[in-house]
Design an enzyme around this catalytic site. Structure first.
Site, short mmCIF file in Angstrom:
data_model
loop_
_atom_site.label_atom_id
_atom_site.label_comp_id
_atom_site.label_asym_id
_atom_site.label_seq_id
_atom_site.Cartn_x
_atom_site.Cartn_y
_atom_site.Cartn_z
N GLY A 47 0.74 -1.20 -0.13
CA GLY A 47 0.04 0.22 0.13
C GLY A 47 0.87 1.26 -0.07
N GLU A 102 3.99 4.15 6.08
CA GLU A 102 2.67 3.20 6.15
C GLU A 102 1.61 3.88 5.30
OE1 GLU A 102 1.15 0.40 6.88
OE2 GLU A 102 2.11 -0.50 8.46
N ASP A 106 -5.24 1.50 11.00
CA ASP A 106 -6.67 0.99 11.21
C ASP A 106 -6.67 0.77 12.85
OD1 ASP A 106 -9.14 0.09 11.34
OD2 ASP A 106 -9.32 -1.20 9.47
N GLY A 108 -4.17 -0.49 14.10
CA GLY A 108 -2.94 -0.51 14.60
C GLY A 108 -2.22 -1.64 15.06
P1 5GP Z 1 -4.48 -2.50 11.29
O1 5GP Z 1 -3.44 -3.64 11.59
O2 5GP Z 1 -4.12 -1.26 11.56
O3 5GP Z 1 -5.81 -2.87 11.48
O4 5GP Z 1 -4.46 -2.61 9.55
C1 5GP Z 1 -3.76 -2.24 8.98
C2 5GP Z 1 -3.53 -2.71 7.53
O5 5GP Z 1 -5.11 -3.03 6.94
C3 5GP Z 1 -3.20 -1.66 6.40
O6 5GP Z 1 -1.90 -1.88 6.47
C4 5GP Z 1 -3.99 -1.83 5.28
O7 5GP Z 1 -3.22 -2.89 4.54
C5 5GP Z 1 -5.34 -2.74 5.85
N1 5GP Z 1 -6.42 -1.65 6.11
C6 5GP Z 1 -7.07 -1.18 6.82
N2 5GP Z 1 -7.91 -0.25 6.57
C7 5GP Z 1 -8.19 -0.21 5.30
C8 5GP Z 1 -8.94 0.69 4.31
O8 5GP Z 1 -9.73 1.44 4.81
N3 5GP Z 1 -8.68 0.40 3.09
C9 5GP Z 1 -7.76 -0.65 2.48
N4 5GP Z 1 -7.59 -0.75 1.30
N5 5GP Z 1 -7.03 -1.30 3.31
C10 5GP Z 1 -6.96 -1.07 5.03
#
Ligand code: 5GP
Length: 179
Positions: A47, A102, A106, A108
């Site tokens: 991403g 990053e 979301d 974290g």
């Molecule tokens: P976390 O571990 O912070 O919950 O999620 C992080 C990862 O989830 C990010 O690096 C990304 O790959 C994915 N992600 C979280 N929210 C979104 C979103 O709204 N759209 C997309 N495309 N990916 C997301």
């Protein structure tokens, strides 16, 4: 203008111009903070690729660029707690100043995991620079998260590197899902 990606509809949230303007501001701060530190920018694939490119183009202090790859989303619209380490960081970061780049934070969970993992390699410092943060979703306190380009609502977004079912990464701006 709304767009359709696979089965979902998306509406514009952040324009390409706004991203460029904000990236410029963050790069200016990093140029000051890292003037004598020869930082290593570490992009978290997939991403980060657009943000990383636009950010480092504006860095005018000596720096290195490297990548690692993790995944935690597996194609859907909700985050999972499973992290796969797809591609390890290959450079030695001991005693180096690391700037992790990053796409989105979301819950974290992924970032917390990565910061802990890289900390074991004894860098001089780690700072995180994230394009997007969902303040209503974050569940971890990550002190390294210092540069955030945009805070967005707790909704699914695509574009500028972020995908839905591997589509939409090529979009110039960020779009949010119409629900
Ligand atoms: P976390 O571990 O912070 O919950 O999620 C992080 C990862 O989830 C990010 O690096 C990304 O790959 C994915 N992600 C979280 N929210 C979104 C979103 O709204 N759209 C997309 N495309 N990916 C997301």
């Amino acid at each position: 203008m709304n767009i359709k990606i696979a089965d979902l509809e998306f509406e514009p949230l952040i324009s390409g111009e706004a991203i460029q303007a904000r990236t410029k501001e963050i790069a200016a701060q990093l140029n000051e903070e890292y003037a004598d530190k020869a930082p290593i920018f570490v992009g978290v694939l997939n991403g980060c690729f657009m943000f990383m490119a636009d950010l480092v183009k504006r860095i005018n202090v000596p720096c290195e660029v490297a990548f690692t790859k993790l995944s935690s989303y597996h194609g859907g619209v909700t985050t999972t707690r499973r992290i796969s380490d797809d591609f390890d960081l290959l450079v030695d970061i001991a005693n180096r100043h690391v700037i992790l780049v990053e796409d989105i934070v979301d819950t974290g969970h992924t970032l917390d995991y990565l910061v802990a993992k890289l900390s074991h390699r004894k860098p001089a410092s780690i700072t995180v620079c994230a394009l997007l943060l969902k303040p209503d979703a974050i569940e971890y306190s990550i002190k390294e998260l210092k540069h955030i380009a945009f805070r967005i609502p707790n909704e699914f977004v695509v574009g500028y590197g972020l995908d839905y079912m591997e589509l939409g990464r090529n979009l110039d701006g960020i779009y949010k899902r119409v629900v």
